[in-house]
Design an enzyme around this catalytic site. Sequence first.
Site, PDB file in Angstrom:
ATOM      1  N   ALA A  81      35.294  46.869  29.105  1.00  0.00           N
ATOM      2  CA  ALA A  81      36.445  47.754  28.882  1.00  0.00           C
ATOM      3  C   ALA A  81      37.442  47.624  30.027  1.00  0.00           C
ATOM      4  CB  ALA A  81      35.985  49.202  28.774  1.00  0.00           C
ATOM      5  N   THR A 125      37.495  38.852  37.228  1.00  0.00           N
ATOM      6  CA  THR A 125      38.569  37.970  36.745  1.00  0.00           C
ATOM      7  C   THR A 125      39.133  37.043  37.820  1.00  0.00           C
ATOM      8  OG1 THR A 125      40.911  38.013  36.049  1.00  0.00           O
ATOM      9  CG2 THR A 125      40.100  39.989  37.116  1.00  0.00           C
ATOM     10  N   GLU A 127      42.119  36.623  38.197  1.00  0.00           N
ATOM     11  CA  GLU A 127      43.311  37.295  38.753  1.00  0.00           C
ATOM     12  C   GLU A 127      43.042  37.796  40.170  1.00  0.00           C
ATOM     13  OE1 GLU A 127      46.669  38.530  37.934  1.00  0.00           O
ATOM     14  OE2 GLU A 127      46.530  36.661  36.845  1.00  0.00           O
ATOM     15  N   TYR A 149      46.575  45.269  38.341  1.00  0.00           N
ATOM     16  CA  TYR A 149      45.369  44.876  37.590  1.00  0.00           C
ATOM     17  C   TYR A 149      44.398  44.117  38.490  1.00  0.00           C
ATOM     18  CZ  TYR A 149      42.514  42.010  34.405  1.00  0.00           C
ATOM     19  OH  TYR A 149      41.466  41.371  33.781  1.00  0.00           O
ATOM     20  N   LYS A 153      40.670  45.356  39.579  1.00  0.00           N
ATOM     21  CA  LYS A 153      39.500  44.535  39.251  1.00  0.00           C
ATOM     22  C   LYS A 153      38.729  44.135  40.517  1.00  0.00           C
ATOM     23  CE  LYS A 153      39.104  43.893  34.762  1.00  0.00           C
ATOM     24  NZ  LYS A 153      37.844  44.013  34.016  1.00  0.00           N
ATOM     25  N   ARG A 184      42.533  36.828  20.256  1.00  0.00           N
ATOM     26  CA  ARG A 184      43.259  37.211  21.465  1.00  0.00           C
ATOM     27  C   ARG A 184      44.390  38.175  21.108  1.00  0.00           C
ATOM     28  NH1 ARG A 184      43.111  37.990  26.888  1.00  0.00           N
ATOM     29  NH2 ARG A 184      43.738  36.149  28.088  1.00  0.00           N
TER      30      ARG A 184
HETATM   31  P1  NAP Z   1      40.867  43.122  25.573  1.00  0.00           P
HETATM   32  O1  NAP Z   1      40.908  42.340  24.296  1.00  0.00           O
HETATM   33  O2  NAP Z   1      42.128  43.693  26.095  1.00  0.00           O
HETATM   34  O3  NAP Z   1      39.798  44.312  25.361  1.00  0.00           O
HETATM   35  C1  NAP Z   1      39.733  45.400  26.223  1.00  0.00           C
HETATM   36  C2  NAP Z   1      38.789  46.435  25.638  1.00  0.00           C
HETATM   37  O4  NAP Z   1      38.731  47.569  26.537  1.00  0.00           O
HETATM   38  C3  NAP Z   1      39.206  47.007  24.269  1.00  0.00           C
HETATM   39  O5  NAP Z   1      38.063  47.217  23.478  1.00  0.00           O
HETATM   40  C4  NAP Z   1      39.817  48.357  24.645  1.00  0.00           C
HETATM   41  O6  NAP Z   1      39.768  49.310  23.604  1.00  0.00           O
HETATM   42  C5  NAP Z   1      38.876  48.755  25.778  1.00  0.00           C
HETATM   43  N1  NAP Z   1      39.420  49.825  26.597  1.00  0.00           N
HETATM   44  C6  NAP Z   1      40.643  49.894  27.195  1.00  0.00           C
HETATM   45  N2  NAP Z   1      40.768  51.036  27.880  1.00  0.00           N
HETATM   46  C7  NAP Z   1      39.607  51.727  27.721  1.00  0.00           C
HETATM   47  C8  NAP Z   1      39.138  52.982  28.165  1.00  0.00           C
HETATM   48  N3  NAP Z   1      39.898  53.769  28.935  1.00  0.00           N
HETATM   49  N4  NAP Z   1      37.890  53.368  27.817  1.00  0.00           N
HETATM   50  C9  NAP Z   1      37.121  52.598  27.020  1.00  0.00           C
HETATM   51  N5  NAP Z   1      37.513  51.393  26.550  1.00  0.00           N
HETATM   52  C10 NAP Z   1      38.755  50.960  26.894  1.00  0.00           C
HETATM   53  O7  NAP Z   1      40.225  42.260  26.739  1.00  0.00           O
HETATM   54  P2  NAP Z   1      39.314  40.925  26.659  1.00  0.00           P
HETATM   55  O8  NAP Z   1      40.203  39.749  26.694  1.00  0.00           O
HETATM   56  O9  NAP Z   1      38.310  41.076  25.583  1.00  0.00           O
HETATM   57  O10 NAP Z   1      38.606  40.985  28.094  1.00  0.00           O
HETATM   58  C11 NAP Z   1      37.371  41.671  28.268  1.00  0.00           C
HETATM   59  C12 NAP Z   1      37.201  42.013  29.728  1.00  0.00           C
HETATM   60  O11 NAP Z   1      37.198  40.828  30.513  1.00  0.00           O
HETATM   61  C13 NAP Z   1      38.299  42.891  30.316  1.00  0.00           C
HETATM   62  O12 NAP Z   1      37.705  43.728  31.273  1.00  0.00           O
HETATM   63  C14 NAP Z   1      39.224  41.910  30.994  1.00  0.00           C
HETATM   64  O13 NAP Z   1      39.932  42.541  32.041  1.00  0.00           O
HETATM   65  C15 NAP Z   1      38.230  40.888  31.496  1.00  0.00           C
HETATM   66  N6  NAP Z   1      38.720  39.513  31.622  1.00  0.00           N
HETATM   67  C16 NAP Z   1      39.336  38.907  30.569  1.00  0.00           C
HETATM   68  C17 NAP Z   1      39.738  37.584  30.686  1.00  0.00           C
HETATM   69  C18 NAP Z   1      40.403  36.865  29.552  1.00  0.00           C
HETATM   70  O14 NAP Z   1      41.013  35.811  29.801  1.00  0.00           O
HETATM   71  N7  NAP Z   1      40.279  37.335  28.306  1.00  0.00           N
HETATM   72  C19 NAP Z   1      39.493  36.889  31.886  1.00  0.00           C
HETATM   73  C20 NAP Z   1      38.839  37.540  32.929  1.00  0.00           C
HETATM   74  C21 NAP Z   1      38.439  38.851  32.776  1.00  0.00           C
HETATM   75  P3  NAP Z   1      40.967  49.439  22.516  1.00  0.00           P
HETATM   76  O15 NAP Z   1      40.850  48.246  21.645  1.00  0.00           O
HETATM   77  O16 NAP Z   1      40.667  50.697  21.808  1.00  0.00           O
HETATM   78  O17 NAP Z   1      42.222  49.509  23.323  1.00  0.00           O
HETATM   79  O1  G4F Z   2      48.493  35.189  28.958  1.00  0.00           O
HETATM   80  P1  G4F Z   2      48.837  35.974  30.165  1.00  0.00           P
HETATM   81  O2  G4F Z   2      49.501  37.287  29.945  1.00  0.00           O
HETATM   82  O3  G4F Z   2      47.497  36.100  30.985  1.00  0.00           O
HETATM   83  P2  G4F Z   2      47.179  36.408  32.530  1.00  0.00           P
HETATM   84  O4  G4F Z   2      48.271  37.176  33.167  1.00  0.00           O
HETATM   85  O5  G4F Z   2      46.794  35.111  33.162  1.00  0.00           O
HETATM   86  O6  G4F Z   2      45.921  37.371  32.404  1.00  0.00           O
HETATM   87  C1  G4F Z   2      44.835  37.082  31.516  1.00  0.00           C
HETATM   88  O7  G4F Z   2      43.884  36.300  32.192  1.00  0.00           O
HETATM   89  C2  G4F Z   2      43.260  36.952  33.320  1.00  0.00           C
HETATM   90  C3  G4F Z   2      42.290  35.935  33.937  1.00  0.00           C
HETATM   91  O8  G4F Z   2      42.981  35.131  34.847  1.00  0.00           O
HETATM   92  C4  G4F Z   2      42.555  38.190  32.821  1.00  0.00           C
HETATM   93  F1  G4F Z   2      41.908  38.808  33.851  1.00  0.00           F
HETATM   94  C5  G4F Z   2      43.568  39.129  32.211  1.00  0.00           C
HETATM   95  O9  G4F Z   2      42.889  40.279  31.704  1.00  0.00           O
HETATM   96  C6  G4F Z   2      44.254  38.413  31.046  1.00  0.00           C
HETATM   97  O10 G4F Z   2      43.307  38.182  30.051  1.00  0.00           O
HETATM   98  O11 G4F Z   2      49.805  35.130  31.106  1.00  0.00           O
HETATM   99  C7  G4F Z   2      49.484  33.823  31.518  1.00  0.00           C
HETATM  100  C8  G4F Z   2      50.679  33.188  32.242  1.00  0.00           C
HETATM  101  C9  G4F Z   2      51.278  34.087  33.354  1.00  0.00           C
HETATM  102  O12 G4F Z   2      51.553  33.290  34.479  1.00  0.00           O
HETATM  103  C10 G4F Z   2      52.574  34.583  32.749  1.00  0.00           C
HETATM  104  O13 G4F Z   2      53.598  34.860  33.709  1.00  0.00           O
HETATM  105  O14 G4F Z   2      51.719  32.995  31.304  1.00  0.00           O
HETATM  106  C11 G4F Z   2      52.930  33.388  31.895  1.00  0.00           C
HETATM  107  N1  G4F Z   2      53.892  33.732  30.841  1.00  0.00           N
HETATM  108  C12 G4F Z   2      55.096  33.112  30.655  1.00  0.00           C
HETATM  109  N2  G4F Z   2      55.765  33.703  29.643  1.00  0.00           N
HETATM  110  C13 G4F Z   2      53.783  34.707  29.944  1.00  0.00           C
HETATM  111  C14 G4F Z   2      54.952  34.701  29.184  1.00  0.00           C
HETATM  112  N3  G4F Z   2      52.787  35.607  29.723  1.00  0.00           N
HETATM  113  C15 G4F Z   2      52.955  36.500  28.718  1.00  0.00           C
HETATM  114  N4  G4F Z   2      51.939  37.369  28.452  1.00  0.00           N
HETATM  115  N5  G4F Z   2      54.099  36.542  27.952  1.00  0.00           N
HETATM  116  C16 G4F Z   2      55.136  35.656  28.167  1.00  0.00           C
HETATM  117  O15 G4F Z   2      56.161  35.706  27.484  1.00  0.00           O
END
Ligand code: NAP
Ligand code: G4F
Length: 322
Positions: A81, A125, A127, A149, A153, A184
């Site tokens: 979450a 992450t 990040e 963020y 984290k 996504r």
């Molecule tokens: P996501 O699609 O944004 O899912 C986030 C989840 O957290 C959703 O189920 C959301 O519920 C829930 N949530 C948000 N606020 C909450 C709260 N206050 N209490 C309880 N649940 C809450 O994220 P994801 O991509 O699956 O990522 C999963 C985890 O890995 C996150 O912690 C993210 O920061 C971390 N992470 C992701 C990536 C990536 O590239 N995807 C990389 C590194 C780390 P709702 O749907 O109801 O809003």
């Molecule tokens: O897809 P993004 O929004 O992902 P970001 O910021 O890398 O974060 C994701 O990955 C993290 C792991 O490194 C997670 F922890 C986090 O929860 C999330 O899942 O952006 C990727 C890149 C950034 O550099 C952003 O500035 O894409 C660049 N970007 C350029 N134009 C954009 C856009 N990002 C978004 N979202 N929208 C744009 O229009």
Amino acid sequence: MKSALITGITGQDGAYLARLLLDKGYKVHGLVARRSSDSRWRLREMGVEADIVYLDGDMADACSVQRAVIQSAPDEVYNLAAQSFVAASWNQPVTTGIVDGLGVTHLLEAIRQFSPHTRFYQASTSEMFGLIQAEQQDENTPFYPRSPYGVAKLYGHWITVNYRESFDLHASSGILFNHESPLRGIEFVTRKVTDAAARIKQGKQQELALGNIDAKRDWGFAGDYVEAMWLMLQQDKPDDFVVATGVTTTVREMCRIAFDHVGLNYRDYVKIDPAFFRPAEVEVLLGNPAKAQRVLGWKPKTDLDTLIRMMMDADMKRVAKE
Ligand code: NAP
Ligand code: G4F
């Protein structure tokens, strides 16, 4: 039958992990925060909606987190979450800090007091590396977060390490680099691009406004990455692991792959809009997954080209049905 509790079960990773654990025979509980509109669409897409035990709760509410741990009596907890959209964290820095940072302590405290045998996974992450301190980042690279963020984290990461060292909990932190899929969220750049390319191809959108397309990310497939989460909790010893592909690519090149797939040139449609630039950018991320490979036997199976094509195919079908 093993019991698992997944927070963030309605998110991208939650849906893939629920599928993985159900396939392995787990009883899966999901902590779900109250929302005014449907948040279970990903669980339906994965065909698991009816197989999960839902527990009401919010990471900001320690009482509800505690109740979920007691009710699910979990062998394993996966804390996914989060307010996970980096760009939104500048507009909601306090909520992000509470949910993504302090929320982790709510969960660890509940485990410590009521279920100390439970194994714990924290969704950390890349990040946290932010302004990178090494060309390729691994478990020993110093952190330098660049957003509220990333800062929140980092707290979640260190409190996980601290509870492991202080109370001997089986608590592991997965430092995952970006991972994507057809599930996504639309606000993240890969889905924003594949959705737009599908709409443009089908005459439903004219152009695509993006921010910093020179940013580079190490992108993998969410389905591969949830296997690494599970593997971490199967080890005798808890630890921290970088999970990444070891390849970094610009947003620009990712656009080229997506538009190419439907026979379009991204240069004809992508416009740069300063509104999508961030107050502080993470210019480049590149992970070194050697430890995950050595200790967990984990390797990414999906390259970026295959991943973006998978997302494009799904978006082409979805947009056609709208
Ligand atoms: P996501 O699609 O944004 O899912 C986030 C989840 O957290 C959703 O189920 C959301 O519920 C829930 N949530 C948000 N606020 C909450 C709260 N206050 N209490 C309880 N649940 C809450 O994220 P994801 O991509 O699956 O990522 C999963 C985890 O890995 C996150 O912690 C993210 O920061 C971390 N992470 C992701 C990536 C990536 O590239 N995807 C990389 C590194 C780390 P709702 O749907 O109801 O809003
Ligand atoms: O897809 P993004 O929004 O992902 P970001 O910021 O890398 O974060 C994701 O990955 C993290 C792991 O490194 C997670 F922890 C986090 O929860 C999330 O899942 O952006 C990727 C890149 C950034 O550099 C952003 O500035 O894409 C660049 N970007 C350029 N134009 C954009 C856009 N990002 C978004 N979202 N929208 C744009 O229009």
